[in-house]
Design an enzyme around this catalytic site. Structure first.
Site, mmCIF file in Angstrom:
data_model
loop_
_atom_site.group_PDB
_atom_site.id
_atom_site.type_symbol
_atom_site.label_atom_id
_atom_site.label_comp_id
_atom_site.label_asym_id
_atom_site.label_seq_id
_atom_site.Cartn_x
_atom_site.Cartn_y
_atom_site.Cartn_z
ATOM 1 N N LYS A 117 -10.044 12.485 9.020
ATOM 2 C CA LYS A 117 -9.610 11.972 10.317
ATOM 3 C C LYS A 117 -9.706 13.093 11.352
ATOM 4 O O LYS A 117 -9.083 14.133 11.206
ATOM 5 C CB LYS A 117 -8.175 11.458 10.236
ATOM 6 C CG LYS A 117 -8.007 10.249 9.333
ATOM 7 C CD LYS A 117 -6.552 9.805 9.293
ATOM 8 C CE LYS A 117 -6.349 8.644 8.324
ATOM 9 N NZ LYS A 117 -6.987 7.404 8.788
ATOM 10 N N ASP A 155 1.436 5.860 6.104
ATOM 11 C CA ASP A 155 0.430 5.040 5.433
ATOM 12 C C ASP A 155 0.965 4.423 4.145
ATOM 13 O O ASP A 155 0.245 3.677 3.475
ATOM 14 C CB ASP A 155 -0.832 5.862 5.154
ATOM 15 C CG ASP A 155 -2.100 5.021 5.225
ATOM 16 O OD1 ASP A 155 -2.055 3.938 5.834
ATOM 17 O OD2 ASP A 155 -3.129 5.450 4.678
ATOM 18 N N LYS A 162 0.843 -1.198 0.000
ATOM 19 C CA LYS A 162 0.000 0.000 0.000
ATOM 20 C C LYS A 162 0.872 1.240 0.000
ATOM 21 O O LYS A 162 1.780 1.377 0.819
ATOM 22 C CB LYS A 162 -0.907 -0.010 1.227
ATOM 23 C CG LYS A 162 -1.763 1.242 1.397
ATOM 24 C CD LYS A 162 -2.575 1.181 2.692
ATOM 25 C CE LYS A 162 -3.269 2.492 2.970
ATOM 26 N NZ LYS A 162 -3.995 2.486 4.269
ATOM 27 N N ARG A 171 -7.660 0.006 0.657
ATOM 28 C CA ARG A 171 -8.150 -1.216 0.005
ATOM 29 C C ARG A 171 -8.566 -0.958 -1.438
ATOM 30 O O ARG A 171 -8.565 -1.884 -2.256
ATOM 31 C CB ARG A 171 -9.305 -1.804 0.819
ATOM 32 C CG ARG A 171 -10.544 -0.956 0.904
ATOM 33 C CD ARG A 171 -11.447 -1.342 2.064
ATOM 34 N NE ARG A 171 -10.816 -1.010 3.340
ATOM 35 C CZ ARG A 171 -11.363 -1.289 4.529
ATOM 36 N NH1 ARG A 171 -12.521 -1.909 4.592
ATOM 37 N NH2 ARG A 171 -10.741 -0.944 5.638
#
Length: 530
Positions: A304, A317, A292, A381
């Site tokens: 967030k 991330d 990712k 995802r």
């Protein structure tokens, strides 16, 4: 084919990206006596049982007793004054007077070695060396010393009979860099040399991953991450090639899920594909590592918020992509035989703008599956979906994807353990063994097929989220929809262990496990482990 990329131009705060920097280290074997060495720091990695002393206050361990005698009893004083017992987490340092060694340090060795007992024959050697080199590199920077000397006192357990391990050091000008290492008495001949070579290659790969994951998001843009991949390929051009797909290329391939995430950012997306081929061109097994690559995750319109959202840490991330590139660096140097490896990452940012993906939008993945986006903060995802379809079309035999995917996995396993999901018993055994040897903690989580019904959408094939309960399981089931039936596949959720919250640093997890898993593919293919 090599396709170079370019800087994106939006340099903020007068910062700029540079390729990952791993200092060239002079690594050599040395068979001289430890006490004849001269340098800045002699750091002793010891076990609790090695510190046992006689009624005369002499170390019963012969190696420590000899060293203590040569140093005029300083080891005994170090153990007494700082109450050093060789237990978990201890480190003590003392300055030496009138000695060729300027400082003596002792630290607990157990956490670095505890996973080595189950290692296959000979692999413990490179495992120990890699851990020592990585430990030395970290502690050197913390102490502003350029190099470090480490000795592992003699111990015996199962197949291991190790006399002494030493890393020798000398002072350099700041900024400190690890540039010279001497290993003393870790066996002899080709086994020692191979252990040393592997340790250096794997340690360098871990450092690459740490540097990438730790870089701030205004420095490590998707373009900068692509540049890093190109640099890794150029450093090992005899076995690695790099292709960077631009936005127009991804559009042509139908990567609607990836591009939907990328659309809100001013930074153009980059789809990274590194390919390793063995030097002789003979391939028996083809595998893919998919990481990712969200270089910054604001959450999008599901932004967030809240005290525990950790939005300031969302530079990590892209931890999956960082680990994939770190593993590529190590594999390019190790050059395993008989296995072809593809390292893939869809790199972009998840930002908010008038072009940004909205809750309720529908995107179409590369394989035609439509996805209702009910939460823009479940973006990883989506990028992985297109990456997995791309990997399957390469006709590989097995895929491992890794991602900082869910907070649910952190809730379940904490910050020390990564969760992994696979329908394959073979993949599960391979990864568990690889992680155990590498000294990284993973735990197999269930793929509960009944939960798949919660991913159904009334207006598309799937929704990208379906509630907090079982969140990491549902995320894995979502990804499974983009893997060809029958494909050997595993998903690693590394949201917890990719970052050390106590020190505020990247960990390089799980580069070591990935390298060992790739090693296993040589054996599966019937090729002798190099």
């Amino acid at each position: 084919m090599m396709m170079s990329t370019h800087s994106d131009g939006n340099t903020l705060g007068l910062t700029k990206h540079t390729p990952p920097d791993v200092a060239e280290m002079d690594i050599r074997a040395h068979d001289g006596a430890l006490y004849e060495w001269e340098g800045d720091v002699l750091a002793l990695g010891v076990f609790e049982e090695n510190l046992t002393r006689s009624e005369e206050n002499k170390f019963l361990h012969p190696g420590l007793a000899e060293l203590d005698y040569v140093m005029g009893g300083v080891l005994g004083e170090l153990a007494d004054e700082d109450d050093f017992t060789g237990k978990l987490g201890q480190l003590s340092v003392v300055r030496l007077a009138s000695s060729k060694i300027k400082r003596c340090a002792a630290w607990d060795w157990q956490p670095w070695i505890q996973t080595s007992w189950m290692s296959p024959r000979n692999s413990w050697q490179w495992n120990l060396l890699r851990r020592v080199l990585f430990s030395a590199h970290t502690k050197i920077h913390a102490s502003s010393l350029s190099l470090m000397d480490s000795m592992l006192a003699k111990f015996e357990k199962e197949r291991i009979n190790l006399e002494m391990l030493s890393i020798a050091a000398s002072r350099k000008a700041k900024p400190s860099k690890l540039t010279q290492v001497a290993v003393m008495s870790l066996g002899t001949g080709s086994d020692r040399d191979e252990a040393l070579r592997r340790a250096v290659c794997i340690t360098a790969g871990v450092i690459v991953a740490k540097q990438l994951v730790a870089a701030p998001a205004n420095v490590l843009t998707p373009g900068a991450l692509a540049d890093a991949a190109v640099s890794i390929a150029m450093a090992h051009s005899e076995v690695l090639t790099c292709t960077i797909l631009e936005k127009v290329d991804c559009e042509a391939l139908g990567m609607g899920a990836f591009l939907g995430v990328a659309n809100g950012s001013d930074q153009p997306p980059k789809f990274i594909h590194l390919k390793y081929c063995p030097p002789d061109g003979v391939v028996y097994k083809r595998v893919a590592i998919v990481g990712k690559g969200i270089c910054f995750d604001s959450g999008g319109y599901n932004i967030k918020t809240g005290a525990n959202c950790a939005v300031e840490l969302m530079k990590f991330d892209m931890g999956g992509a960082g680990a994939a590139l770190g593993a590529a660096s190590a594999i390019g140097a190790l050059k395993p035989k008989g296995v072809e490896v593809h390292f893939i990452s869809a790199a972009c940012e998840n930002m908010i703008s008038g072009k940004g993906m909205r809750p309720g939008d529908i995107v179409t993945a590369m394989n035609g599956i439509t996805i209702e986006v009910n939460n823009t903060d479940a973006e990883g995802r989506l990028t992985l979906a297109d990456s997995l379809v791309y990997a399957c079309r390469l006709r590989v035999d097995a895929i491992v994807d890794l991602a900082t995917l869910t907070g649910a996995c952190v809730v379940a396993l904490g910050h020390e353990v990564g969760g992994f999901f696979t329908p394959s018993a073979t993949m599960a055994q391979q990864l568990e063994t690889a992680a155990q040897i590498a000294g990284e903690k993973i735990w197999r989580m269930p793929l509960v097929e009944q939960y798949k019904q919660t991913l159904e959408s009334p207006i598309a094939d799937l929704v990208n989220t379906s509630g907090r309960d079982g969140g990491s399981i549902k995320a894995a089931l979502f990804l499974k929809e983009f893997v060809d039936p029958g494909m050997e596949w595993a998903h690693l959720d590394i949201a917890g262990p990719v970052w050390n919250r106590k020190t505020g640093t990247a960990t390089g997890y799980p580069v070591r496990t990935l390298v060992k898993w790739i090693d296993q593919q040589q054996i599966v293919a019937g090729v002798a482990d190099s």
